[in-house]
Scaffold this motif. Structure first.
Motif, PDB file in Angstrom:
ATOM      1  N   PHE A 194       0.619  -1.082   0.182  1.00  0.00           N
ATOM      2  CA  PHE A 194      -0.039  -0.007   0.022  1.00  0.00           C
ATOM      3  C   PHE A 194       0.715   1.230   0.038  1.00  0.00           C
ATOM      4  N   GLN A 195       1.776   1.062   0.677  1.00  0.00           N
ATOM      5  CA  GLN A 195       2.788   2.231   0.737  1.00  0.00           C
ATOM      6  C   GLN A 195       3.379   2.609  -0.534  1.00  0.00           C
ATOM      7  N   GLY A 196       3.593   1.533  -1.420  1.00  0.00           N
ATOM      8  CA  GLY A 196       3.977   1.792  -3.056  1.00  0.00           C
ATOM      9  C   GLY A 196       3.022   2.503  -3.686  1.00  0.00           C
ATOM     10  N   MET A 197       1.860   2.344  -3.521  1.00  0.00           N
ATOM     11  CA  MET A 197       0.951   2.748  -4.383  1.00  0.00           C
ATOM     12  C   MET A 197       0.033   3.883  -3.539  1.00  0.00           C
ATOM     13  N   GLU A 198       0.556   4.584  -2.549  1.00  0.00           N
ATOM     14  CA  GLU A 198      -0.160   5.441  -1.757  1.00  0.00           C
ATOM     15  C   GLU A 198      -0.051   6.720  -2.765  1.00  0.00           C
ATOM     16  N   GLN A 199       1.099   7.328  -3.097  1.00  0.00           N
ATOM     17  CA  GLN A 199       0.855   8.486  -3.915  1.00  0.00           C
ATOM     18  C   GLN A 199       0.069   8.508  -4.937  1.00  0.00           C
ATOM     19  N   PRO A 200      -0.080   7.523  -5.937  1.00  0.00           N
ATOM     20  CA  PRO A 200      -1.251   7.711  -6.836  1.00  0.00           C
ATOM     21  C   PRO A 200      -2.489   7.853  -6.240  1.00  0.00           C
ATOM     22  N   LEU A 201      -2.715   7.139  -5.243  1.00  0.00           N
ATOM     23  CA  LEU A 201      -4.060   7.044  -4.810  1.00  0.00           C
ATOM     24  C   LEU A 201      -4.404   8.347  -4.001  1.00  0.00           C
ATOM     25  N   ASN A 202      -3.581   9.011  -3.618  1.00  0.00           N
ATOM     26  CA  ASN A 202      -3.809  10.316  -2.870  1.00  0.00           C
ATOM     27  C   ASN A 202      -4.395  11.250  -3.832  1.00  0.00           C
ATOM     28  N   GLU A 203      -4.147  11.170  -5.035  1.00  0.00           N
ATOM     29  CA  GLU A 203      -4.708  11.906  -6.187  1.00  0.00           C
ATOM     30  C   GLU A 203      -6.304  11.334  -6.571  1.00  0.00           C
TER      31      GLU A 203
END
Length: 435
Positions: A194-203
């Protein structure tokens, strides 16, 4: 104590449940357990009643923790109270809807909304009988793991939405989910994923489908218990288009110390400032601003003096001790408002629950008494402490006998008041005649 709230559903946590659960499912990993309890934690009818009570509070302007989302099935495009404006109040559940299904039909037929999500934080404060069952659920766990200082909660999710309105996310708590009605699926991603995918999911937190194959799938139906630790990112999905109702039971590993000390200090300072008149405007001409900025206003000085006072420390400690006693007896779970406290006649009989004893702690010249999330300070007398010990045996006690045995003539009014406060805390019950 005969517990009518348990009799409503027959819900019970066996003495061996948590031993078996923790052996098979460490709290560091997600889990699914099929129908672990002999009867539901609560019913869809009781939860809908709680939603209507919370909605009535919202309409009356009273504090509440109810949220409504209306939108497309995946809740990517949704309307909230800010968007809906005055229409929001009409769109909340009403008792005349009869059920969650009736409410869904009204939204569709009268208002044109086919998809909705309702969320009610700390729903145990308005759902009849739920708080005491949650207390039993959490107490068995804490007996084995220790009490979490951050506390616990219970949040209600209901609707026909296809996915969590705010998308994939992490919580601040470890979460048990109990499915009350319908079927539900959760995708839970380990922290590294999840930490690896967190940045795009913020948007775009709804754009999680490309990560679907890396998730642990937790799926259940009514009666099942699901769990994931707070480090796991997750999103909820409906399995079909029907109505789904779940309860989310949180375990908070955080600390409450900073907020509690801040609240206690505010009490101490507030008492000192209560005698101050309204703060006068400060001279603020160009030549005066420097002096105005350097010199603290009088009310600031009064607040500092109150905080530095030799009396401040014991007042802080007293406030913290009383709050902590209530917190522990309520297992960190916000209780419903205090119940009624009728006058007690001498021939009335009362009984406490030996399984959840009333706490009585001496502090200086006071007794701090707590039960079921509430606490109160009483003058310290041996009689009051003895009365609490007698009540904690769980046997019926006549009010007249209690007054004779545990108070003197000068303290009987105080003893009556103590019994009434315990009634309001739901720590004792008044027994029907003949029982």
């Amino acid at each position: 104590m005969k517990n009518s709230s348990h009799a409503t559903t027959g819900f019970a946590v066996s003495e061996t449940f948590w031993d078996g659960y923790l052996r098979a499912h460490p709290l560091s990993r997600p889990a699914v357990v099929r129908r672990p309890f002999p009867a539901p934690l609560t019913t869809p009818e009781a939860l809908f009643q709680g939603l209507t009570l919370a909605a009535a509070d919202a309409r009356a302007g009273r504090p509440n923790e109810l949220r409504l989302y209306l939108g497309d099935p995946k809740m990517v495009y949704r309307h909230t109270s800010e968007y809906l404006g005055d229409r929001y109040w009409e769109l909340l559940p009403r008792a005349e809807d009869g059920s969650l299904g009736g409410y869904a039909e009204r939204l569709r037929a009268r208002h044109g909304y086919t998809c909705f999500a309702l969320m009610l934080n700390n729903c145990q404060t308005v759902v009849p009988g739920l708080w005491s069952r949650l207390r039993d659920f959490y107490s068995g766990l804490f007996e084995r793991t220790g009490f979490l200082q951050g506390g616990t909660d219970c949040n209600l999710f209901a609707g026909n939405y296809r996915a969590t309105p705010f998308g994939a996310h992490t919580d601040d708590q470890d979460v048990f989910t109990v499915i009350i009605e319908g079927r539900k699926r959760f995708l839970a991603w380990p922290p590294k994923v999840f930490q690896g995918m967190e940045q795009p999911l913020n948007e775009n937190p709804h754009n999680y489908q490309r990560h679907r194959s890396r998730a642990r799938v937790l799926e259940g139906k009514a009666g099942d218990l699901l769990y994931w630790p707070r480090e796991y990112g997750h999103v909820a999905e409906s399995v079909d288009e029907g109505l789904v109702t779940t309860l989310s039971l949180g375990l908070d590993r955080g600390s409450t110390a900073a907020s509690w000390v801040q609240a206690a200090l505010s009490e101490v300072i507030g008492e000192a400032l209560s005698v101050e008149r309204q703060a006068a405007p400060l001279p603020f001409g160009k030549s005066e601003r420097s002096r105005a900025a350097r010199a603290l206003p009088r009310d600031f000085s009064v607040a500092l003096e109150a905080a530095r006072s030799p009396k401040a420390a014991p007042r802080l400690e007293r406030a913290l001790r009383l709050r902590w006693l209530g917190w522990v007896t309520g297992l960190g779970l916000k209780p419903p408002p205090e119940g009624p406290a009728p006058e007690l006649a001498k021939n009335d009989r009362v009984r406490a629950d030996a399984g959840h004893p009333i706490l009585c702690v001496p502090w200086h010249d006071e007794l701090h008494i707590a039960a079921n999330g509430f606490s109160v300070a009483f003058p310290g007398t041996k009689g009051h402490a003895a009365l609490i010990r007698a009540l904690n045996r769980g046997k019926p006690l006549a009010v007249g006998d209690a007054l004779e045995r545990f108070s003197e003539r000068a303290t009987r009014a105080s003893t009556r008041l103590l019994l009434r406060r315990l009634l309001a805390f739901r720590a004792i019950e008044k027994l029907p005649a003949g029982e």
